[in-house]
Design an enzyme around this catalytic site. Structure first.
Site, PDB file in Angstrom:
ATOM      1  N   ASN A   1       4.749 -13.079   5.456  1.00 18.84           N
ATOM      2  CA  ASN A   1       4.288 -11.945   6.251  1.00 18.84           C
ATOM      3  C   ASN A   1       4.290 -10.738   5.328  1.00 18.84           C
ATOM      4  O   ASN A   1       5.323 -10.411   4.743  1.00 18.84           O
ATOM      5  CB  ASN A   1       5.215 -11.683   7.435  1.00 18.84           C
ATOM      6  CG  ASN A   1       5.272 -12.849   8.403  1.00 18.84           C
ATOM      7  OD1 ASN A   1       4.300 -13.579   8.567  1.00 18.84           O
ATOM      8  ND2 ASN A   1       6.404 -13.033   9.049  1.00 18.84           N
TER       9      ASN A   1
ATOM     10  N   CYS B   1      16.974  -7.360  -3.414  1.00 19.66           N
ATOM     11  CA  CYS B   1      17.002  -7.005  -4.832  1.00 19.66           C
ATOM     12  C   CYS B   1      18.185  -7.675  -5.537  1.00 19.66           C
ATOM     13  O   CYS B   1      19.225  -7.927  -4.915  1.00 19.66           O
ATOM     14  CB  CYS B   1      17.090  -5.485  -4.998  1.00 19.66           C
ATOM     15  SG  CYS B   1      15.500  -4.640  -4.841  1.00 19.66           S
TER      16      CYS B   1
ATOM     17  N   SER C   1       9.707  -5.495   7.649  1.00 20.71           N
ATOM     18  CA  SER C   1      10.566  -4.327   7.458  1.00 20.71           C
ATOM     19  C   SER C   1      10.988  -4.148   6.003  1.00 20.71           C
ATOM     20  O   SER C   1      11.407  -3.062   5.609  1.00 20.71           O
ATOM     21  CB  SER C   1      11.818  -4.446   8.341  1.00 20.71           C
ATOM     22  OG  SER C   1      12.541  -5.620   8.010  1.00 20.71           O
TER      23      SER C   1
ATOM     24  N   HIS D   1       9.995  -5.963  -0.279  1.00 21.73           N
ATOM     25  CA  HIS D   1      10.297  -6.760  -1.470  1.00 21.73           C
ATOM     26  C   HIS D   1       9.519  -8.080  -1.374  1.00 21.73           C
ATOM     27  O   HIS D   1       9.560  -8.745  -0.342  1.00 21.73           O
ATOM     28  CB  HIS D   1      11.800  -7.046  -1.555  1.00 21.73           C
ATOM     29  CG  HIS D   1      12.244  -7.585  -2.875  1.00 21.73           C
ATOM     30  ND1 HIS D   1      13.030  -6.871  -3.755  1.00 21.73           N
ATOM     31  CD2 HIS D   1      11.989  -8.764  -3.489  1.00 21.73           C
ATOM     32  CE1 HIS D   1      13.249  -7.591  -4.844  1.00 21.73           C
ATOM     33  NE2 HIS D   1      12.615  -8.749  -4.694  1.00 21.73           N
TER      34      HIS D   1
ATOM     35  N   CYS E   1      18.418  -2.545  -0.763  1.00 24.81           N
ATOM     36  CA  CYS E   1      17.522  -3.661  -0.396  1.00 24.81           C
ATOM     37  C   CYS E   1      18.302  -4.961  -0.480  1.00 24.81           C
ATOM     38  O   CYS E   1      18.863  -5.293  -1.525  1.00 24.81           O
ATOM     39  CB  CYS E   1      16.312  -3.706  -1.337  1.00 24.81           C
ATOM     40  SG  CYS E   1      15.336  -5.224  -1.185  1.00 24.81           S
TER      41      CYS E   1
ATOM     42  N   HIS F   1      11.157  -4.963  -6.914  1.00 26.40           N
ATOM     43  CA  HIS F   1      10.919  -4.531  -5.543  1.00 26.40           C
ATOM     44  C   HIS F   1       9.500  -3.998  -5.349  1.00 26.40           C
ATOM     45  O   HIS F   1       8.978  -4.008  -4.227  1.00 26.40           O
ATOM     46  CB  HIS F   1      11.935  -3.428  -5.201  1.00 26.40           C
ATOM     47  CG  HIS F   1      11.937  -3.004  -3.772  1.00 26.40           C
ATOM     48  ND1 HIS F   1      12.636  -3.670  -2.784  1.00 26.40           N
ATOM     49  CD2 HIS F   1      11.312  -1.959  -3.150  1.00 26.40           C
ATOM     50  CE1 HIS F   1      12.442  -3.067  -1.626  1.00 26.40           C
ATOM     51  NE2 HIS F   1      11.653  -2.025  -1.808  1.00 26.40           N
TER      52      HIS F   1
ATOM     53  N   ARG G   1     -19.803  -5.466  18.028  1.00 23.44           N
ATOM     54  CA  ARG G   1     -18.691  -4.717  18.602  1.00 23.44           C
ATOM     55  C   ARG G   1     -17.856  -3.991  17.550  1.00 23.44           C
ATOM     56  O   ARG G   1     -17.007  -3.168  17.897  1.00 23.44           O
ATOM     57  CB  ARG G   1     -17.780  -5.672  19.382  1.00 23.44           C
ATOM     58  CG  ARG G   1     -18.391  -6.191  20.667  1.00 23.44           C
ATOM     59  CD  ARG G   1     -17.563  -7.338  21.244  1.00 23.44           C
ATOM     60  NE  ARG G   1     -16.146  -7.039  21.299  1.00 23.44           N
ATOM     61  CZ  ARG G   1     -15.540  -6.365  22.276  1.00 23.44           C
ATOM     62  NH1 ARG G   1     -16.261  -5.906  23.294  1.00 23.44           N
ATOM     63  NH2 ARG G   1     -14.232  -6.152  22.258  1.00 23.44           N
TER      64      ARG G   1
ATOM     65  N   VAL H   1      23.454  -8.840   4.355  1.00 22.79           N
ATOM     66  CA  VAL H   1      24.159  -8.571   5.606  1.00 22.79           C
ATOM     67  C   VAL H   1      25.237  -9.612   5.890  1.00 22.79           C
ATOM     68  O   VAL H   1      26.190  -9.348   6.626  1.00 22.79           O
ATOM     69  CB  VAL H   1      23.159  -8.506   6.782  1.00 22.79           C
ATOM     70  CG1 VAL H   1      22.263  -7.295   6.651  1.00 22.79           C
ATOM     71  CG2 VAL H   1      22.338  -9.783   6.880  1.00 22.79           C
TER      72      VAL H   1
END
Length: 341
Positions: A147, A48, A155, A158, A45, A107, A21, A54
């Site tokens: 991941n 970094c 997203s 780094h 970033c 990075h 396949r 955040v």
């Protein structure tokens, strides 16, 4: 051409291998890969050195490994108590600890581009984190994973991994524990040791090995370029590896990730979980620590989509032959293509 079902002894399930396949007509979406050139530092970033995250916290000017509590954790020791449920419906607070571990201040690097000594330092950091989190009475399991790549939803490129220390054991590990325990009780042998022995007797799927570590695409692989890396000696988790085993494991990780990138001369996406025994004080003599790579691509621009068989039925349909894919990875250079530019 391989067309058969293969038993996955660690997951206790059948895998359909239908390699004919792989070259079927495809008119669906294809991935477009972006430029691989990245700066060593990015001012916005949040991983970094020296940058604000955040949460309002600021990263130190770190020069090696950097670990911090996740600013958007999926589990936390201060998770709120949920509204009560009743009957067949059950719930509880999502308690645990979530951390982020940066591999390098740079990075522009990836695991494949780290020096062997840096990968050894990474493994040592995994050991420290596993011991620190796993010894806590409220933690039953420590899941460490990376991941890599937009194809798996990342997203921020780094180089980093994550750690989820939870009050439960993740389902895949729970199944692997049961399979390993039952196999030990029935045969007096370690299941993963017999997997290694079978791979060594066959030989076609082995990609790399050294004195204490081995890397191979398993006979029962679900993804095209799925690779297992393991110490030859049985350990329930990463914490008990010797210095020599850490060094050899680092070499194996370097070999495999470089060959991944060299396969198509691009950063190779994957999900990389460390399979470790629970930390709840149970007897896990039959459990064999190892690292698995689950790359989502079956061709440079084609994903292995999880559809009816995988999501609806719960069993994998593989479009490729593990023997052929192992040969492709063995043929790939172990010198990273970026180092030749």
């Amino acid at each position: 051409m391989t067309w058969e079902e293969r038993w996955h002894p660690l997951r206790e399930e059948w895998v359909i291998v239908a390699a004919h396949r792989q070259d079927r007509p495809w008119s669906g979406e294809q991935l477009k890969h972006k430029s691989t050139t990245r700066p060593t530092y990015v001012d916005d970033c949040y991983l970094c050195p020296g940058n604000e995250r955040v949460s309002g916290g600021r990263n130190p000017d770190y020069t090696g490994i950097f670990v911090f509590d996740n600013d958007h954790p999926c589990v936390g020791m201060n998770a709120p108590e949920p509204e009560s449920a009743s009957g067949v419906l059950r719930n509880r607070a999502a308690q645990g600890i979530a951390r982020v571990l940066c591999y390098s201040p740079r990075h522009d690097l990836s695991l494949a581009q780290l020096e062997n000594s840096e990968i050894e330092n990474l493994i040592a950091a995994w050991q420290v984190q596993h011991i620190d989190l796993g010894r806590r009475s409220e933690i039953d399991h420590v899941l460490i994973f990376e991941n890599k790549g937009e194809a798996v939803g990342v997203s921020n490129p780094h180089p980093h991994c994550q750690l989820y220390a939870t009050n439960f054991v993740f389902k895949t590990i729970e199944t692997e524990v049961r399979a390993s325990r039952n196999y030990l009780a029935t045969t007096s042998r370690v299941l993963f040791q017999d997997v290694i022995d079978a791979e060594q007797r066959d030989g076609r799927r082995i990609i790399y090995e050294n004195e204490t570590a081995i890397a191979f695409i398993p006979y029962f692989a679900r993804y095209a370029y799925e690779v297992f890396i393991a110490p030859r000696q049985t350990h329930a988790d990463i914490a008990s590896l010797s210095a020599a085993e850490v060094s050899d494991l680092a070499k194996a990780l370097k070999e495999i990730t470089v060959r991944f990138d060299n396969l198509w001369q691009m950063p190779f996406p994957y999900v990389m979980p460390l399979h470790q025994a629970p930390t709840d004080g149970g007897d896990y003599r039959g459990f064999h620590f190892h690292i698995e790579f689950h790359p989502p691509l079956r061709k440079p621009n084609l994903l292995k989509y999880l559809a009816g068989p995988e999501i609806g039925g719960g069993n994998f349909l593989s479009d490729t032959s593990p023997e052929e894919k192992a040969a492709e990875l063995r043929a790939a250079s172990n010198v990273h293509y970026a180092d030749l530019e």
